[in-house]
Design an enzyme around this catalytic site. Sequence first.
Site, PDB file in Angstrom:
ATOM      1  N   LYS A 244     -24.807 -28.034 -52.710  1.00  0.00           N
ATOM      2  CA  LYS A 244     -25.274 -27.669 -51.366  1.00  0.00           C
ATOM      3  C   LYS A 244     -26.015 -28.828 -50.691  1.00  0.00           C
ATOM      4  O   LYS A 244     -25.869 -29.051 -49.495  1.00  0.00           O
ATOM      5  CB  LYS A 244     -26.186 -26.453 -51.443  1.00  0.00           C
ATOM      6  CG  LYS A 244     -25.577 -25.272 -52.165  1.00  0.00           C
ATOM      7  CD  LYS A 244     -24.367 -24.737 -51.451  1.00  0.00           C
ATOM      8  CE  LYS A 244     -23.814 -23.539 -52.217  1.00  0.00           C
ATOM      9  NZ  LYS A 244     -22.874 -22.748 -51.443  1.00  0.00           N
ATOM     10  N   HIS A 264     -19.022 -24.332 -45.745  1.00  0.00           N
ATOM     11  CA  HIS A 264     -19.232 -23.389 -46.847  1.00  0.00           C
ATOM     12  C   HIS A 264     -18.013 -22.463 -46.904  1.00  0.00           C
ATOM     13  O   HIS A 264     -18.083 -21.297 -46.535  1.00  0.00           O
ATOM     14  CB  HIS A 264     -20.517 -22.602 -46.570  1.00  0.00           C
ATOM     15  CG  HIS A 264     -21.041 -21.803 -47.722  1.00  0.00           C
ATOM     16  ND1 HIS A 264     -21.895 -20.745 -47.572  1.00  0.00           N
ATOM     17  CD2 HIS A 264     -20.838 -21.911 -49.057  1.00  0.00           C
ATOM     18  CE1 HIS A 264     -22.203 -20.240 -48.753  1.00  0.00           C
ATOM     19  NE2 HIS A 264     -21.558 -20.925 -49.676  1.00  0.00           N
ATOM     20  N   CYS A 288     -20.873 -13.263 -50.752  1.00  0.00           N
ATOM     21  CA  CYS A 288     -20.152 -12.356 -49.856  1.00  0.00           C
ATOM     22  C   CYS A 288     -18.644 -12.399 -50.061  1.00  0.00           C
ATOM     23  O   CYS A 288     -17.887 -11.964 -49.186  1.00  0.00           O
ATOM     24  CB  CYS A 288     -20.502 -12.650 -48.411  1.00  0.00           C
ATOM     25  SG  CYS A 288     -22.183 -12.140 -48.005  1.00  0.00           S
ATOM     26  N   ASP A 311     -15.940 -22.533 -52.764  1.00  0.00           N
ATOM     27  CA  ASP A 311     -17.285 -22.551 -52.159  1.00  0.00           C
ATOM     28  C   ASP A 311     -17.453 -23.566 -51.033  1.00  0.00           C
ATOM     29  O   ASP A 311     -18.169 -23.301 -50.081  1.00  0.00           O
ATOM     30  CB  ASP A 311     -18.343 -22.805 -53.235  1.00  0.00           C
ATOM     31  CG  ASP A 311     -19.755 -22.449 -52.786  1.00  0.00           C
ATOM     32  OD1 ASP A 311     -19.954 -21.321 -52.291  1.00  0.00           O
ATOM     33  OD2 ASP A 311     -20.650 -23.296 -52.913  1.00  0.00           O
TER      34      ASP A 311
HETATM   35  P1  GTP Z   1     -21.556 -17.837 -53.517  1.00  0.00           P
HETATM   36  O1  GTP Z   1     -21.122 -18.426 -54.789  1.00  0.00           O
HETATM   37  O2  GTP Z   1     -22.991 -17.370 -53.556  1.00  0.00           O
HETATM   38  O3  GTP Z   1     -21.324 -18.698 -52.339  1.00  0.00           O
HETATM   39  O4  GTP Z   1     -20.772 -16.416 -53.347  1.00  0.00           O
HETATM   40  P2  GTP Z   1     -19.271 -16.000 -52.971  1.00  0.00           P
HETATM   41  O5  GTP Z   1     -19.139 -15.941 -51.486  1.00  0.00           O
HETATM   42  O6  GTP Z   1     -18.289 -16.819 -53.706  1.00  0.00           O
HETATM   43  O7  GTP Z   1     -19.231 -14.469 -53.452  1.00  0.00           O
HETATM   44  P3  GTP Z   1     -18.400 -13.775 -54.648  1.00  0.00           P
HETATM   45  O8  GTP Z   1     -16.913 -13.851 -54.447  1.00  0.00           O
HETATM   46  O9  GTP Z   1     -18.916 -14.293 -55.929  1.00  0.00           O
HETATM   47  O10 GTP Z   1     -18.813 -12.252 -54.464  1.00  0.00           O
HETATM   48  C1  GTP Z   1     -20.150 -11.807 -54.485  1.00  0.00           C
HETATM   49  C2  GTP Z   1     -20.209 -10.349 -54.790  1.00  0.00           C
HETATM   50  O11 GTP Z   1     -19.430  -9.594 -53.835  1.00  0.00           O
HETATM   51  C3  GTP Z   1     -19.645  -9.994 -56.158  1.00  0.00           C
HETATM   52  O12 GTP Z   1     -20.478  -9.046 -56.755  1.00  0.00           O
HETATM   53  C4  GTP Z   1     -18.296  -9.418 -55.864  1.00  0.00           C
HETATM   54  O13 GTP Z   1     -17.881  -8.492 -56.838  1.00  0.00           O
HETATM   55  C5  GTP Z   1     -18.496  -8.763 -54.491  1.00  0.00           C
HETATM   56  N1  GTP Z   1     -17.222  -8.739 -53.705  1.00  0.00           N
HETATM   57  C6  GTP Z   1     -16.371  -9.778 -53.505  1.00  0.00           C
HETATM   58  N2  GTP Z   1     -15.291  -9.392 -52.787  1.00  0.00           N
HETATM   59  C7  GTP Z   1     -15.463  -8.075 -52.518  1.00  0.00           C
HETATM   60  C8  GTP Z   1     -14.689  -7.096 -51.815  1.00  0.00           C
HETATM   61  O14 GTP Z   1     -13.604  -7.368 -51.290  1.00  0.00           O
HETATM   62  N3  GTP Z   1     -15.216  -5.841 -51.732  1.00  0.00           N
HETATM   63  C9  GTP Z   1     -16.418  -5.507 -52.303  1.00  0.00           C
HETATM   64  N4  GTP Z   1     -16.842  -4.263 -52.188  1.00  0.00           N
HETATM   65  N5  GTP Z   1     -17.173  -6.398 -52.997  1.00  0.00           N
HETATM   66  C10 GTP Z   1     -16.705  -7.666 -53.093  1.00  0.00           C
HETATM   67  C1  SPV Z   2     -24.688 -20.106 -52.729  1.00  0.00           C
HETATM   68  O1  SPV Z   2     -25.835 -19.632 -52.762  1.00  0.00           O
HETATM   69  O2  SPV Z   2     -23.992 -20.119 -51.675  1.00  0.00           O
HETATM   70  C2  SPV Z   2     -24.073 -20.644 -53.957  1.00  0.00           C
HETATM   71  C3  SPV Z   2     -24.900 -20.733 -55.159  1.00  0.00           C
HETATM   72  O3  SPV Z   2     -22.917 -21.038 -53.918  1.00  0.00           O
HETATM   73  S1  SPV Z   2     -25.913 -22.154 -55.177  1.00  0.00           S
HETATM   74  O4  SPV Z   2     -25.135 -23.253 -55.753  1.00  0.00           O
HETATM   75  O5  SPV Z   2     -27.072 -21.855 -56.006  1.00  0.00           O
HETATM   76  O6  SPV Z   2     -26.297 -22.514 -53.838  1.00  0.00           O
HETATM   77 MN    MN Z   3     -21.976 -20.731 -51.896  1.00  0.00          MN
END
Ligand code: GTP
Ligand code: SPV
Ligand code: MN
Length: 622
Positions: A244, A264, A288, A311
Amino acid sequence: MTLLETPRIHSAHEATAASSAPGGYDGRAIPADVAAWVSDIAELAQPAEIHWCDGSTRERHELLQQLVAAGTIEQLNPELRPYSFVARSHEGDVARLESRTFICSQDEADAGPTNNWREPVAMRAELTAVFRGTMRGRTMYVVPFSMGPIGSPMAKMGVQVTDSPYVVVSMGTMTRMGSAALDAIAAGADWVPAVHSVGAPLAPGEHDVAWPCNDAKYVAHFPETREIWSFGSAYGGNAILAKKAFALRIASVQARDEGWLAEHMLLIKVTAPSGKAYHLAAAFPSACGKTNLAMLTPSIPGWSVETIGDDIAWLRIGADGRLRAINPEAGFFGVAPGTSATTNPTAIDTLWGNTIFTNVATTDDGDVWWEGLTPTPPAHLTDWRGRSWTPGSGTRAAHPNSRFTVSARQCPSIASTWEDPEGVVVDAIVFGGRRASNVPLVVEARDWDHGVFMGATIASEQTAAAEGTVGELRRDPFAMLPFCGYNMGDYFAHWLDFGRRLRRSARVPRVFQVNWFRKGADGSFLWPGFGDNARVLQWMVERLEGTASADESPLGCVPAADGLNLDGLDLDDDRVRELFAVDPAALRVEVDDIERFFATFGERLPAELPRQFELLRARLDD
Ligand code: GTP
Ligand code: SPV
Ligand code: MN
């Protein structure tokens, strides 16, 4: 400043003299400017030793052994989870700290209203004081890395120094780390310096703790001099500074100056049953759904999704005039809770071994567990704090921001083009957020500028990825609120300008907005999500191909009746209506909030955004 001991700069080659491991350093390979900077930091932080990382598997192995011996990580059962480890962090070091993240531009207005600004001279003085002697008794690791495939015209180099071997192994997974990156710097590539310390010096003979860190924390960025200084935390984005801090905050500034975008965003390749492939870049706030969409297993026959990144994406207009993007990272630092064989089977396959888990729970037979991995928890676990845990205890076994760190190479859905040095051609851009109400499942922007308005007005319920109140709605423009290294008003202008440049080129990508998280009156999600999100991807692809029809709504174009493929889905018409419902009264409240948000940018807000805003207001009043 007096030195307790003159740090000895030794090479990995020297350190492993018995081996003939390739990639070792022989003094000459170290660029003079890097050596001078390292020695300045060593003089300030006073480490007992300096280790130049070569990025070899042997070096990684030795660091992992050392981390096990120190109690920072514990090896999981090799029969269940080969060569994998669990780390349990300090209870106060579990997520990104936005309140301690600083943009130290000369002029406060250049940081803008969405960032914590600190005057750079004062911040330097403060940081110098906290870093003085902070690495005493520890080894300072020098970690050269490349963001993007080495040799790609879109790649950028950095060097992080850190006194955390956990951070070194994490950087080894998340970036192209080691001597190849240092060679690229020696060959003349620019590099961004990043200084990191856990802030826990050791007195002679003092016994170390498992997760050293400091209550005082800083993640500071100097955009003009392109420097990063991080203190006090070893967790994720606070400490893996390539991610980040560099690839978003500093890179967004470089991107503004050089005419590209650091975002992002996940990157995927979607192939239709016809065999035609499209690439999508999608920005959702932290936790999300990026990793899940990046690894999606379609529930609809004939469609496939391949992963390029989960990411961060760097986008630029290629020599061919097309929008092209790379994933600058080499691994995934993904959210564990919610990841299961049902929701994300690709992630589960990716995590078969060679993975470091942080703050998950462990089973009695030495494997991992987190909420959502299985429908019911095992009868007994050790929780993320290391305490005995049984179902019904009322506490979570895994921390909500527990994560896995794993190489992208292990992902079965990784696209063969994921390391293409020229990047992939982006056909569509998607914005999303976590919205229980107001925001439909999918909307298409009328044009690029309307798409920029969509990106600029994303709001999302806060997750556990950073400190703060989970569930609280906040504006998170372009999912970049915590990651834009300059004035967000200027960032909006940069996006609008980028669109003008794209319009002069061959094709402008389409822009969409999605929301998987809308809830019904009973509080449950209206949309099944995960693999069924492929149905939304299908509609987008058909829009690109010109075969799907759309209806106008005040927010943009939505699928016409029967436009969305709902075959085989048990979703009654009422739910579908709720998913797409546009409630003008509720949206007017939202519009007022957007107006207040835009007002914070003053004259830095580009004129196109208030214009889009008035258009929306007029459409709602129609
Ligand atoms: P960062 O690594 O923090 O940037 O997160 P990310 O945007 O990659 O989120 P990630 O895909 O890891 O999902 C975060 C949470 O949302 C997890 O607990 C998933 O299970 C949930 N999630 C992802 N996609 C969906 C979806 O389509 N529906 C629902 N209900 N939950 C979802
Ligand atoms: C986020 O928070 O969007 C992540 C995890 O992808 S971290 O690398 O801790 O920022
Ligand atoms: Mn992220």
